[in-house]
Design an enzyme around this catalytic site. Structure first.
Site, PDB file in Angstrom:
ATOM      1  NE  ARG A 290      -4.564  -5.613   3.981  1.00 31.75           N
ATOM      2  CZ  ARG A 290      -3.458  -5.000   4.370  1.00 31.75           C
ATOM      3  NH1 ARG A 290      -3.221  -3.748   3.970  1.00 31.75           N
ATOM      4  NH2 ARG A 290      -2.599  -5.596   5.152  1.00 31.75           N
TER       5      ARG A 290
ATOM      6  NE  ARG B 293      -5.803   2.002  -2.106  1.00 32.96           N
ATOM      7  CZ  ARG B 293      -5.187   2.130  -0.932  1.00 32.96           C
ATOM      8  NH1 ARG B 293      -5.419   1.262   0.023  1.00 32.96           N
ATOM      9  NH2 ARG B 293      -4.360   3.113  -0.709  1.00 32.96           N
TER      10      ARG B 293
ATOM     11  CD  GLU C 253       2.291   1.737   3.664  1.00 31.96           C
ATOM     12  OE1 GLU C 253       1.490   2.666   3.419  1.00 31.96           O
ATOM     13  OE2 GLU C 253       2.099   0.873   4.536  1.00 31.96           O
TER      14      GLU C 253
ATOM     15  CB  SER D 208       3.471  -1.028   7.695  1.00 33.14           C
ATOM     16  OG  SER D 208       3.015   0.200   8.172  1.00 33.14           O
TER      17      SER D 208
ATOM     18  NE  ARG E 152       0.766  -0.159  -2.736  1.00 26.42           N
ATOM     19  CZ  ARG E 152       0.198   0.235  -1.609  1.00 26.42           C
ATOM     20  NH1 ARG E 152       0.941   0.547  -0.549  1.00 26.42           N
ATOM     21  NH2 ARG E 152      -1.105   0.323  -1.532  1.00 26.42           N
TER      22      ARG E 152
END
Length: 427
Positions: free
Chosen positions: A266, A281, A353, A356, A393
């Site tokens: 990403r 990130r 997080e 998802s 994470r």
RNA sequence: GGAAGGGUGGCCGAGUGGUUUAAGGCAUCAGUCUCGAAAACUGAAGUACUGGCAACGGUACCGUGAGUUCAAAUCUCACCUCUUCCGCCA
């Protein structure tokens, strides 16, 4: 994509959904193109019917040995008119399609109202987050135990590309294998190992394109003799969901449950400065993804199943977590409903997080044309996916939560993938 | 990288310009038979868009896109993709 019948017949429902999302989408423009396309189509169909009848008459005349030249000349004019109208029709249709691809999914009725992450609802939690204890953060732990090397990663690739080293590399690999093996042996998923480069059309199928191209790594094949137009996968959701694009599946085979490990790429354009520290990130990270193809009447049950699988992994790793039910304004582009799982990071003193889980209903299935056949009827199916899990994470929470003072305790469930090791200590 | 041959409905597969309304088979659904099932037999049935309250119509679709023609699954060109052989290679 939304069902055209829905916005055509009940535009107010769509408008309300878009409003709840806080989405700015020009529905009136879409409705305008749609109406224009239909009007042109009707006119075109009439002319074509005329031409088809004329061609048939010419064929008959010729068979009977008559002179068809007058009829041929007359039909030629109709042909020219058709060509002209067809071009107009196709242009409008393409405009409608391009616009429709930019329209997000509508939130399910059960999704809470809200504008941002502050409005998400805590749906469940597990374990007691350690809010008081002061422990070294994951960067410090990593340094002491030589688990990763951000400087050299940045040297060879740029920021956001860590190198995992020694026990850190093994721990990363252990997490990936623990996730995959647990999905396969305990939850009944089929493992797939997909390509990391996918076509533009594939990216459109799951909704990353056309709207989010600036977040994707693109390989345009410049310099090659064949101009490829491929993208690095931002998640395994993309290749795995599109595996069944343009297929008609047997209803009895549903649900199909796949899990896949891939690296994820990403660009994170625009998020520079936010959460950029350490592992929070990255431009490249590892993730195991669950993907389901479900019967439309079963997809809500499947969403709960996905969520429970992801939760189970966190419990096995003994990491306190909470489950958020995302509000309408915070959900991803294609989701009709979404749960986020967040682990507690004691040194960061915040929730991170790590998963998802979303139900897309037929939003992706319509884009990718994924259908199933039941009692002779062909229908779009429902797609779902959930992280199970993203490693960076999880690694942060694991290091900080299981810090013993001079090392990191490996949770019992993970030890088989670490060769039985109980604790990582400084070499 | 070179050469050759393919891509047709859910699947397999026939089809070289106008009787194609895409043969035939498999799978599917309904019925007959049966206590029930299987088998057999009979029948139904492609997908999308569009008109219509409906009955029922219209149009498009044979890998994708252009082109030739009054008319294209069929002819031409480009591209994508698969298979086989050769070369190179982890």
């Amino acid at each position: 994509m939304l069902d055209p019948k829905l916005y055509r017949e009940n535009p107010e429902i769509v408008r309300e959904g878009l409003r709840r999302r806080g989405a700015s989408f020009d529905l009136d423009a879409l409705l305008g193109f749609d109406a224009e396309r239909r009007a042109l189509g009707t006119e075109l169909d009439g002319l074509k019917a005329e031409r088809n009848a004329a061609s048939e008459a010419i064929a008959r005349l010729k068979r009977e040995g008559g002179d068809a030249s007058a009829a041929i000349e007359k039909t030629r004019v109709t042909g020219d008119r058709i060509k002209e109208l067809q071009a107009k029709h196709d242009a409008v249709e393409e405009k409608a399609r391009q616009l429709a691809l930019l329209c997000p999914n509508l939130p399910d009725a059960s999704v809470p109202d809200g504008k941002s992450s502050a409005d998400n609802k805590v749906a469940a939690s597990w374990g007691a987050p350690d809010q008081a204890n002061s422990v070294p953060d994951h960067m410090e732990i990593g340094k002491r135990l030589k688990l990763f090397d951000f400087e050299r990663g940045a040297k060879i690739s740029g920021s956001g590309f860590p190198i995992y080293t020694g026990a850190g590399a093994r721990l990363e690999r252990a997490l990936i294998n623990f996730f995959l093996d647990t999905h396969v042996t305990r939850f009944g998923f089929t493992e797939v190992s997909p390509p990391y480069l996918v076509s533009r059309n594939t990216m459109v199928g799951t909704g990353q394109l056309p709207k989010f191209e600036e977040d994707m790594y693109r390989c345009d094949g410049e310099g090659g003799d064949r101009a490829r137009d491929q993208f690095l996968v931002p998640t395994a959701e993309v290749p795995v969901t599109n595996m069944h694009a343009d297929e008609v599946l047997d209803a009895a085979s549903l649900p199909l449950s796949y899990c896949a490990y891939t690296a994820c790429f990403r660009r994170e354009a625009g998020s520079w400065g936010a959460d950029t520290r350490g592992f929070l990130r990255l431009h490249q990270f590892n993730k195991v993804e669950m993907v389901k193809f479900a019967h439309p009447e079963k997809s809500w049950d499947e969403l709960e199943a996905l969520r429970s699988h992801a939760e189970e992994l966190l419990r096995m790793l003994e990491l306190p977590y909470r489950v958020l039910e995302l509000c309408a304004g915070d959900m991803g582009f294609g989701a009709a409903k979404c749960y986020d799982l967040e682990v507690w990071a004691p040194a960061e003193k915040r929730w991170l997080e790590v998963s998802s889980c979303s139900n897309f209903l037929d939003f992706q299935a319509r884009r990718a044309n994924i259908r199933f056949k039941e009692a002779g009827k062909t229908r779009l199916l429902h797609t779902l996916n959930g992280s199970g899990l993203a490693t960076p994470r999880v690694l942060v929470a694991l290091l900080e939560t299981h810090w013993t003072g001079n090392g990191v305790r490996i949770p019992a469930a993970l030890r088989p993938w670490m060769g039985g090791l109980e604790e990582i200590v400084a070499a």
